[in-house]
Design an enzyme around this catalytic site. Sequence first.
Site, PDB file in Angstrom:
ATOM      1  N   SER A  69       0.761  -1.138   0.022  1.00 23.58           N
ATOM      2  CA  SER A  69      -0.017   0.119   0.185  1.00 23.58           C
ATOM      3  C   SER A  69       0.965   1.199   0.027  1.00 23.58           C
ATOM      4  CB  SER A  69      -0.835   0.048   1.147  1.00 23.58           C
ATOM      5  OG  SER A  69      -0.138   0.165   2.457  1.00 23.58           O
ATOM      6  N   LYS A  70       0.246   2.444   0.162  1.00 22.55           N
ATOM      7  CA  LYS A  70       0.968   3.689  -0.213  1.00 22.55           C
ATOM      8  C   LYS A  70       2.090   3.819   0.920  1.00 22.55           C
ATOM      9  CE  LYS A  70      -1.059   7.099  -2.684  1.00 22.55           C
ATOM     10  NZ  LYS A  70      -2.361   7.794  -3.167  1.00 22.55           N
ATOM     11  N   ARG A  71       1.779   3.325   2.010  1.00 14.04           N
ATOM     12  CA  ARG A  71       2.818   3.592   2.893  1.00 14.04           C
ATOM     13  C   ARG A  71       4.068   2.996   2.504  1.00 14.04           C
ATOM     14  NH1 ARG A  71       2.608  -1.150   6.840  1.00 14.04           N
ATOM     15  NH2 ARG A  71       0.919  -2.468   5.865  1.00 14.04           N
ATOM     16  N   GLY A  95       5.772   3.077  -0.058  1.00 13.54           N
ATOM     17  CA  GLY A  95       5.943   4.016  -1.149  1.00 13.54           C
ATOM     18  C   GLY A  95       4.972   4.069  -2.300  1.00 13.54           C
TER      19      GLY A  95
END
Length: 467
Positions: A241-243, A245
């Site tokens: 997921s976004k966390r 990168g």
Amino acid sequence: MSASPVVTRFAPSPTGFLHLGGARTALFNWLYARRHGGRFLLRIEDTDRVRSTQPAIDAILSGLRWLGLDWDGEAVFQFERAGRHAAVAAQMIERGDAYRCWMTAAQIDEQRAAAKAANQPLRIRSPWRERDDGPADQPFVVRLKAPREGATTIDDQVQGPVTVQHAELDDLVLLRSDGTPTYMLAVVVDDQDMGVTHVIRGDDHLNNAFRQLPIIRAMDWPEPVYAHVPMIHGADGGKLSKRHGAVGVEAYRDELGILPEALDNYLLRLGWGHGDAEIISRAEATQWFDLAAVGKAPSRFDLKKLENLNGHYLREAGDGRLAALVAARLGMADDPALDLIERAMPALKPRAANLGELADAARFLFAERPLPIEADAAPLLDGDARGTLARAHAALDAVGRWDTEALEAAVRAVAQVAGLKLGEVAQPLRVALTGRRTSPGIFDVLALLGRAESLGRIADQMEEPAR
Ligand code: GLU
């Protein structure tokens, strides 16, 4: 090979960019179809009118094109087919496989509360399953009359056999009260109409397969082969997921400077293998890809590995192609600049892991005099170094033909006369010519910059700058 030609599809919901996991799903579908001489279709699942957007559709199409995952025929837009979905629901009612359900929100809440109290998952039991005399003027949904006895086993090509008891299924909604189809119905109808033989998708859809099969069976349609591919996880084991990168394909292209063949190769190897092969060309992948070798465990995304592969493909890539990509990054798209970058490319590309680094390494070609010297390089230009630069300037000024051989001979002679190692001459030259501690080989740098620019840059640094 099976008798009927293979048809696969990629069916993204256009609610965001093309996610790495989606790109890998598309790649597997593409490879499977190509391997078996079949067709690879694209369906945009845009039935969710609120969350589907045109920029997301554009990002998906351009991401697929960039990765070289061309689809056969026109992309199908699911929303346009809502009439057909409703018609199938009507047919199912007629056949006794679906029914109109007038349950009220209050009745559903009641069942939800009861399920919660009993610590059971909610399985709607509609009183309308066996009767059709509801209030004609009241809104209704259409529900599947799901089987309640027995069990279904899916022989999943990746997960192996998976069984679900029918008692665990409920009568899912096929058409909402406003007459729009649900995702579960739309997928099945579209796959049937598109002739899809193999459904290869993320394993977050495995449960859905057990809800979709009763629809397929009710309609006496052929059942597809299923292959549910594990998700991609981040380095910490959580779902990517976004966390972790960037997760969108375009970020790998635009921000991280990855080549499409590198991303393809990386995504292919992520969760699929062919012996020890790491570098796998598209042609090889098309020959080798099979579902049996897709791993069951989620794979972990590793940016370092991707960059290693990218470095390999950068070194393989044509200089003209790379020059165009680098020029675009530097905003220097005129012909002389392109030409200079292309000539520099053999010296630049052995070190770079991505296009950003490549562009950064090419920046010195266009720096304006007097060059800014990077902070970590400045201490290398002490008094001795400036004296060495003056000697090098004199020697280079005397060079006849400005080619790497003559330049090397001249610089070596300077070192020898001054009793210095070659590096002790090369390093101040590098700083003077590029402003940095690292660069391509110094003779290449001199040759690329040419006589006037090289001598000018060296002269600029021969004296201590006035303060
Ligand atoms: N539209 C679904 C998704 O993006 C995929 C549906 C499918 O592959 O059956 O997750």
